[in-house]
Design an enzyme around this catalytic site. Structure first.
Site, PDB file in Angstrom:
ATOM      1  N   SER A   1       0.768  -1.237   0.048  1.00 52.09           N
ATOM      2  CA  SER A   1       0.053  -0.135  -0.075  1.00 52.09           C
ATOM      3  C   SER A   1       0.999   1.378  -0.048  1.00 52.09           C
ATOM      4  O   SER A   1       0.437   2.272  -0.364  1.00 52.09           O
ATOM      5  CB  SER A   1      -0.993  -0.141   1.195  1.00 52.09           C
ATOM      6  OG  SER A   1      -0.179   0.260   2.356  1.00 52.09           O
TER       7      SER A   1
ATOM      8  N   LYS B   1       0.467   4.473   6.749  1.00 49.65           N
ATOM      9  CA  LYS B   1      -0.185   5.260   5.884  1.00 49.65           C
ATOM     10  C   LYS B   1       0.471   6.675   6.030  1.00 49.65           C
ATOM     11  O   LYS B   1       0.997   7.107   6.927  1.00 49.65           O
ATOM     12  CB  LYS B   1      -1.802   5.117   5.997  1.00 49.65           C
ATOM     13  CG  LYS B   1      -2.332   4.113   6.004  1.00 49.65           C
ATOM     14  CD  LYS B   1      -2.394   3.148   4.514  1.00 49.65           C
ATOM     15  CE  LYS B   1      -3.078   1.901   4.814  1.00 49.65           C
ATOM     16  NZ  LYS B   1      -2.812   1.070   3.627  1.00 49.65           N
TER      17      LYS B   1
END
Length: 146
Positions: free
Chosen positions: A47, A90
């Site tokens: 990700s 993230k």
């Protein structure tokens, strides 16, 4: 003879006790350091590619997140909102009060939350799926890759 054995055992017990006390003290210091100052995190998953690849090691600090001073653009490690047994890595895209436009929807980041997205937009489960993330779930801010 028995007195010598008792004296030797007593000396051994005192030294073993002292070593045990030092081990507990150093263990407490290490725990506090890792809990409140920072730690190392091994990342997995695609990700955050190309910024962070699987098996990259990050040094994270916890001071910023304790005082809730996370800024737009910071890479953070947080407890997953969908599975509290996992951690996610993230980038902070939005802070409280921001309006986030993604595809055809508009979302607002409420107070006490942040909007997180992976750098690999096509292969990331992030706030576009589970919404804004509470600041209390943030564990640390990435300082650099090791």
């Amino acid at each position: 003879m028995a007195a010598n054995v008792f004296k030797s055992f007593n000396n051994f017990a005192v030294k073993a006790g002292a070593v045990l006390v030092y081990m507990v003290q150093y263990g407490c210091i290490a725990h506090c350091g890792l809990e409140f100052l920072g730690d190392f995190v091994v990342c997995s998953g695609p990700s955050m590619e190309p910024t962070i690849y699987s098996r990259d090691i990050l040094l994270t600090e916890h001071i910023t997140t304790i005082f809730q001073k996370v800024n737009r653009g910071d890479v953070i490690v947080a407890r997953s909102p969908s599975n509290p047994h996992h951690f996610i890595c993230k980038r902070v895209i939005g802070v409280p009060g921001d309006r986030i436009q993604s595809h055809l929807t508009t979302s607002y980041v409420p107070r006490g939350h942040v909007w997180l997205e992976g750098d690999n937009k096509t292969n990331s489960t992030d706030s576009r799926v589970y919404g804004a993330v509470p600041v209390a779930l943030i564990r640390g801010k990435a300082m650099f890759k090791v």
